[in-house]
Scaffold this motif. Structure first.
Motif, PDB file in Angstrom:
ATOM      1  N   ASN A  31       0.856  -1.178   0.000  1.00 53.07           N
ATOM      2  CA  ASN A  31       0.000   0.000   0.000  1.00 53.07           C
ATOM      3  C   ASN A  31       0.894   1.231   0.000  1.00 53.07           C
ATOM      4  OD1 ASN A  31      -2.322   1.542   0.027  1.00 53.07           O
ATOM      5  ND2 ASN A  31      -2.939   0.987   2.095  1.00 53.07           N
ATOM      6  N   ASP A  33       1.063   5.560   1.484  1.00 57.25           N
ATOM      7  CA  ASP A  33       0.491   6.491   2.457  1.00 57.25           C
ATOM      8  C   ASP A  33      -0.408   7.455   1.684  1.00 57.25           C
ATOM      9  OD1 ASP A  33       1.818   5.419   4.671  1.00 57.25           O
ATOM     10  OD2 ASP A  33       3.626   6.585   4.233  1.00 57.25           O
ATOM     11  N   TRP A  34      -1.701   7.296   1.861  1.00 56.80           N
ATOM     12  CA  TRP A  34      -2.655   8.136   1.136  1.00 56.80           C
ATOM     13  C   TRP A  34      -2.728   9.505   1.793  1.00 56.80           C
ATOM     14  CZ3 TRP A  34      -4.510   6.530  -3.462  1.00 56.80           C
ATOM     15  CH2 TRP A  34      -4.370   5.168  -3.752  1.00 56.80           C
ATOM     16  N   SER A  36      -4.049  13.179   3.176  1.00 59.40           N
ATOM     17  CA  SER A  36      -5.161  13.543   4.064  1.00 59.40           C
ATOM     18  C   SER A  36      -6.273  14.212   3.248  1.00 59.40           C
ATOM     19  CB  SER A  36      -4.685  14.487   5.166  1.00 59.40           C
ATOM     20  OG  SER A  36      -4.307  15.725   4.618  1.00 59.40           O
ATOM     21  N   GLN A  48      -1.365   9.697  -6.753  1.00 62.30           N
ATOM     22  CA  GLN A  48      -1.360   8.644  -5.743  1.00 62.30           C
ATOM     23  C   GLN A  48      -1.838   7.304  -6.306  1.00 62.30           C
ATOM     24  OE1 GLN A  48      -2.572  10.020  -1.657  1.00 62.30           O
ATOM     25  NE2 GLN A  48      -0.378   9.604  -1.763  1.00 62.30           N
ATOM     26  N   TYR A  52       0.260   3.969  -6.324  1.00 57.09           N
ATOM     27  CA  TYR A  52      -0.268   2.713  -5.787  1.00 57.09           C
ATOM     28  C   TYR A  52      -0.185   1.589  -6.831  1.00 57.09           C
ATOM     29  CZ  TYR A  52      -3.503  -0.845  -4.227  1.00 57.09           C
ATOM     30  OH  TYR A  52      -4.048  -2.053  -3.894  1.00 57.09           O
ATOM     31  N   PRO A 118      -6.666  10.203   6.398  1.00 51.20           N
ATOM     32  CA  PRO A 118      -6.415   9.952   4.970  1.00 51.20           C
ATOM     33  C   PRO A 118      -7.723   9.690   4.211  1.00 51.20           C
ATOM     34  CG  PRO A 118      -5.599   8.133   6.320  1.00 51.20           C
ATOM     35  CD  PRO A 118      -6.115   9.175   7.252  1.00 51.20           C
TER      36      PRO A 118
END
Length: 160
Positions: A31, A33-34, A36, A48, A52, A118
């Motif tokens: 995964n 880090d998505w 915020s 993103q 991913y 997130p």
């Protein structure tokens, strides 16, 4: 009695060895880090998603995709941002593939949760209803291959 103790020790040792082998065979679910909710933009969402998809274990060389923003939907308690990724394997003889596989991403921004959390993300693979969540689902290249094969079979039945 000694036999019982040795049998118990032996069974425990076998179970421990099996646990180690299972742990080695399992694949880590990757995964990212998505971002915020407060920092989200459509462009960052696209970046993103690309980041991913780069974590996916794609084995066959030649896979390419195009990703585009589809729409924004305003709901009562959240906003949804939908993206579509079209995957294919173009070749020298067929630079424009006859069949593609789509993966649809939905990024959700909650209106009621703290905006420092997130974004919520899930994706669906074309022809499947199952909702996959990054970090909980290990992506399989086979899903793309199955969709492309299914689309090729469908195209072969249509005559122009």
């Amino acid at each position: 009695m000694e036999t019982d103790v040795n049998m118990t020790e032996t069974l425990t040792a076998i179970m421990e060895m099996d646990s180690e082998n299972i742990a080695q065979c399992e694949h880590k679910i990757k995964n990212i880090d998505w971002i915020s909710c407060k920092d989200f933009t459509i462009e960052i969402g696209e970046q993103q998603i690309r980041q991913y998809m780069d974590t996916w274990e794609i084995q066959q060389p030649g896979w390419l995709y195009s990703l585009k923003f589809l729409q924004e939907t305003e709901l009562e308690f959240k906003k949804q941002y939908q993206y579509g990724a079209k995957w294919s394997i173009p070749t020298r003889s067929t630079p424009i593939p006859t069949a593609t596989a789509s993966v649809y991403f939905i990024i959700e921004i909650s209106k009621i949760k703290p905006d420092t959390l997130p974004v919520d993300v899930h994706f669906l693979v074309e022809t499947n209803r199952f909702k996959h969540i990054p970090g909980q689902t290990r992506f399989r290249e086979k899903w793309l291959m199955d969709v492309i094969e299914s689309n090729r079979l469908l195209i072969d039945t249509v005559y122009f």
